[in-house]
Design a protein around this motif. Structure first.
Motif, PDB file in Angstrom:
ATOM      1  N   GLN A  42       0.985  -1.316   0.099  1.00 29.29           N
ATOM      2  CA  GLN A  42       0.104  -0.047   0.094  1.00 29.29           C
ATOM      3  C   GLN A  42       0.893   1.447   0.006  1.00 29.29           C
ATOM      4  O   GLN A  42       0.648   2.335   0.589  1.00 29.29           O
ATOM      5  N   THR A  79       2.578   5.551   2.390  1.00 23.80           N
ATOM      6  CA  THR A  79       1.369   5.133   2.352  1.00 23.80           C
ATOM      7  C   THR A  79       0.057   6.235   2.491  1.00 23.80           C
ATOM      8  O   THR A  79       0.495   7.226   2.692  1.00 23.80           O
ATOM      9  N   PHE A  87      -1.015   4.032  -4.198  1.00 22.97           N
ATOM     10  CA  PHE A  87      -1.066   3.108  -2.629  1.00 22.97           C
ATOM     11  C   PHE A  87      -1.317   1.727  -3.000  1.00 22.97           C
ATOM     12  O   PHE A  87      -1.755   0.951  -2.279  1.00 22.97           O
ATOM     13  N   GLU A  88      -0.974   1.406  -4.318  1.00 21.10           N
ATOM     14  CA  GLU A  88      -0.897  -0.111  -4.512  1.00 21.10           C
ATOM     15  C   GLU A  88       0.411  -0.592  -4.692  1.00 21.10           C
ATOM     16  O   GLU A  88       0.699  -1.954  -5.129  1.00 21.10           O
TER      17      GLU A  88
END
Length: 459
Positions: free
Chosen positions: A168, A189, A449-450
Motif C-alpha cells: 500500500q 502509504t 497506494f497499490e
C-alpha cells in the motif's frame, strides 16, 4: 468438487499390471464421469487422464493388488498453474516413489517463448489438510510438471508466491540493499503520505520481516538509491520543478542525520564505489562524478540522454539513454571518451554488467540484449513485452516485464534458458539480487497506494 472424465491406459499385455475403472474392461480405453479407480499390483502400471494428468507406479511400489481413486477438484489456490487432484484411499503409501504428471493450464496473455518455463513445483498435502508444501522432485516443461510422491493426498502444480515486505505504498521505484536491510523509496502509504503528492520517504526493512522504518522526513520525489557501509544516498527531485531544486542527498544509517551534498540538474540515478559517487542528470543530460562526502561534481559524460539506470565495474560506468537517445553507453571512471555500445534501441532501461558483457532491457520493443564490453554485435537474451529492470548475480540475469504477463524472470546465461519466477505483478519496476540473499523487486501498482516491495527465495 468436480469429478472430470479420465482415460485409462491399460498395459496388461506388457506386464505392467492392470488398470480398471468403474467396472470397465481393463484392456479398453474408457471415459468416465464418475470417480475413476486405478487398480495396480506389484508389477506396476500407468494411469493417464484425458486432461494430461498421469500416474506411473513402478514395479515394487505396492506388494499386492491395490485400488487407487482419483478426483479432480475445483480448488483455486494462490500460485496454482493447473488443476488440483486428490488421490486415495487415505493412508495409502508406496514402497517406491510413484511419478505424477501434473498439467500446466494457466492462461497467459503471452505464450512462453522458446527455452522458457514457469518456476513451478508440485505441491502436496495430506488428505483433509490444507498444509501444502512443495515436493522435492520436479521436472518442468511449458505444458506439464513431473514430480514424485510416496503417499496419496492432494496435489497441484503451482508457483511459490512472492513474499510481500511492504504494501500500500505510493509508487515505490528505488531499491538498494546491504547485509542487514533492504532500502526503498516511495511516496508513503495513505496514512503517511505527504501533503505534496510528489514528495516521499526513504525506508528500510529487514529481509524476512514487514517492519518498515522511515529513515527520512518527507523529501521531494526520491528516485534512486545507492548504499555503502555508512550512508544511504539518493536522488532527490521534485519532478524537474525549478522551484524545488534537484539534489544528491544522503542519510547516516546510525544517526539518521540527513545531508544535501549538491543541488544540480534533475537527478535520475545514483551509484557509487569506495571513493566516489556517480549520478545521472536528466535535465543537463550529464553523468557526474563526485567524492563520497561531497564537493565539486565533475562531468564524466555529456549528451548522455536520460540516464535513469546505471551500472558499474571497477573501470567504467554504464548507462542507458532511454527514449531520449535510444543508446547504451560506457565511460571510464577516470574520464575520457564516451563509447556507444549499442544504438537505435527501443527505449533502453535497466542495465547490468559482468566481466565480458553489458546487458540491457528495452521498454519499447521488449528485448533483453547483451553486447561485449570491448565492442561487437548485440545478442538477444530474451524477448518479452515491455522490459524494465535488470539485476545480475553470477550467471543469472533477472528481469521485470511490465506488460503482457506482468512477470519477473531469471535468465540462465550459461544454458540460455529462462524461468518465470512470478506472474501478474502490478507494474514491476526495479529489481535487486544481492549475493546470498533473496531477489527483491518493486511493484509500482496501477494506482496510487497499490505499490509493494516483495522478495522471492533465491533460485
Amino acid at each position: 468438487m468436480k469429478r472430470t472424465s479420465f482415460m485409462v491406459l491399460a498395459c496388461v499385455s506388457c506386464g505392467l499390471g492392470s488398470v480398471s475403472c468403474g467396472g470397465a474392461d481393463a484392456g479398453d480405453d474408457a471415459t468416465h464421469e464418475t470417480e475413476p479407480q486405478f487398480s495396480v499390483d506389484a508389477q506396476g502400471g500407468v494411469f493417464t487422464g484425458d486432461d494430461g494428468f498421469k500416474i506411473e507406479v513402478p514395479p515394487g511400489a505396492v506388494s499386492a493388488a491395490t485400488e487407487l481413486t482419483i478426483e479432480s477438484i475445483e480448488d483455486s489456490r494462490e500460485g496454482a498453474v493447473g488443476p488440483t487432484y486428490r488421490l486415495g484411499p487415505e493412508g495409502q503409501t508406496f514402497a517406491k516413489p510413484i511419478k505424477l504428471t501434473l498439467p500446466i493450464t494457466v492462461e497467459l496473455e503471452a505464450e512462453l517463448g522458446e527455452n522458457t518455463v514457469l518456476d513451478a513445483y508440485g505441491f502436496s498435502a495430506p488428505t483433509g489438510s490444507d498444509a501444502f508444501t512443495p515436493l522435492e522432485h520436479h521436472e518442468v516443461s511449458a505444458a506439464e510438471l513431473i514430480t514424485e510422491t510416496t503417499s496419496v493426498g492432494t496435489f497441484y502444480a503451482g508457483m511459490i508466491p512472492a513474499a510481500v515486505m511492504a504494501s500500500q505504498h505510493a509508487y515505490p521505484m528505488a531499491l538498494a540493499a546491504d547485509e542487514t536491510y533492504l532500502y526503498f523509496a516511495s511516496g508513503g502509504t495513505e496514512a503517511t503520505a505527504p501533503a505534496d503528492s510528489n514528495d516521499g520517504y526513504i525506508y528500510r526493512v529487514r529481509p524476512g520481516t514487514t517492519e518498515v522504518e522511515a529513515m527520512t522526513a518527507a523529501d521531494p520525489d526520491p528516485k534512486a538509491l545507492w548504499v555503502n557501509a555508512s550512508h544511504v544516498y539518493w536522488a532527490s527531485g521534485g519532478d524537474n520543478d525549478p522551484i524545488i531544486p534537484s539534489a544528491l542527498k544522503r542519510v547516516d544509517k546510525s544517526t539518521l542525520e540527513m545531508e544535501t551534498l549538491v543541488e544540480i540538474g534533475y537527478l535520475l540515478s545514483v551509484i557509487g564505489d569506495e571513493s566516489s559517487v556517480y549520478f545521472g542528470d536528466g535535465d543537463g543530460h550529464n553523468i557526474y562524478k563526485m567524492p563520497l562526502d561531497g564537493g565539486a561534481p565533475v562531468v564524466l559524460a555529456a549528451d548522455a540522454g536520460a540516464p535513469e539506470y546505471l551500472a558499474q565495474d571497477a573501470e567504467n560506468i554504464y548507462w542507458t539513454g532511454g527514449a531520449t537517445t535510444n543508446k547504451v553507453y560506457k565511460v571510464a571512471k577516470a574520464g575520457g571518451d564516451v563509447t556507444a555500445i549499442a544504438e537505435n534501441e527501443g527505449e533502453p532501461a535497466g542495465i547490468a554488467v559482468d566481466a565480458q558483457f553489458v546487458y540491457w532491457a528495452n521498454t519499447g520493443d521488449g528485448g533483453v540484449f547483451k553486447a561485449p564490453i570491448a565492442g561487437g554485435a548485440k545478442t538477444l537474451v530474451y524477448q518479452g513485452g515491455s522490459m524494465g529492470g535488470l539485476a545480475l548475480r553470477g550467471s543469472t540475469l533477472f528481469s521485470t516485464d511490465m506488460s503482457r504477463n506482468r512477470s519477473v524472470q531469471a535468465h540462465d546465461l550459461a544454458s540460455n534458458s529462462t524461468v518465470v519466477l512470478a506472474l501478474g505483478q502490478h507494474f514491476a519496476w526495479r529489481i535487486l539480487a544481492p549475493e546470498g540473499q533473496d531477489v527483491f523487486w518493486t511493484n509500482g501498482g496501477d494506482y496510487r497506494f497499490e505499490g509493494q516491495i516483495v522478495s522471492y527465495r533465491a533460485p
